[in-house]
Design an enzyme around this catalytic site. Sequence first.
Site, PDB file in Angstrom:
ATOM      1  N   CYS A   1       0.869  -1.173   0.000  1.00 53.99           N
ATOM      2  CA  CYS A   1       0.000   0.000   0.000  1.00 53.99           C
ATOM      3  C   CYS A   1       0.901   1.216   0.000  1.00 53.99           C
ATOM      4  O   CYS A   1       1.822   1.315   0.817  1.00 53.99           O
ATOM      5  CB  CYS A   1      -0.910   0.003   1.222  1.00 53.99           C
ATOM      6  SG  CYS A   1      -2.069   1.392   1.241  1.00 53.99           S
ATOM      7  N   MET A   2       0.649   2.116  -0.944  1.00 50.01           N
ATOM      8  CA  MET A   2       1.512   3.295  -1.035  1.00 50.01           C
ATOM      9  C   MET A   2       0.721   4.534  -1.410  1.00 50.01           C
ATOM     10  O   MET A   2      -0.351   4.441  -2.020  1.00 50.01           O
ATOM     11  CB  MET A   2       2.627   3.053  -2.045  1.00 50.01           C
ATOM     12  CG  MET A   2       2.144   2.893  -3.469  1.00 50.01           C
ATOM     13  SD  MET A   2       3.404   2.249  -4.556  1.00 50.01           S
ATOM     14  CE  MET A   2       3.134   0.504  -4.343  1.00 50.01           C
TER      15      MET A   2
END
Length: 125
Positions: A105-106
């Site tokens: 997740c970014m």
Amino acid sequence: MKECFLTSKGPKAVGPYSTAVIHGDTVFVSGMIPLDPATGKVVEGGIEAQARQALENVKTVLGEMNLTMQDALKVSVFLTDLADFGTVNAIYGEYFGPNFPARTCMQVGALPLGVSIEIEVIASK
């Protein structure tokens, strides 16, 4: 050999790419944004509505290939605001549990059509 897949039930691509590419037993699903497949428009209602729609789009595309969310091996979640992580994480858990895939997740600077989330998946047949 590479096989290209175009969805008939999910949202249409917003560019020149396949909905998914199948190679052997591995399925690479392109990033799904929160487009309502019926209208082709971004859903309204903030990050919760957008996360649910993006995940529903992933579920629909996998379903068209006779796969489920449990066939996901690796998921990448792109957010324009990492402050939304908690909300997205809770919704994500509803779709992928209890045997969760690997995940990244970014936060990114921007996403297509001004959406707040995009989700791509690598799955196994």
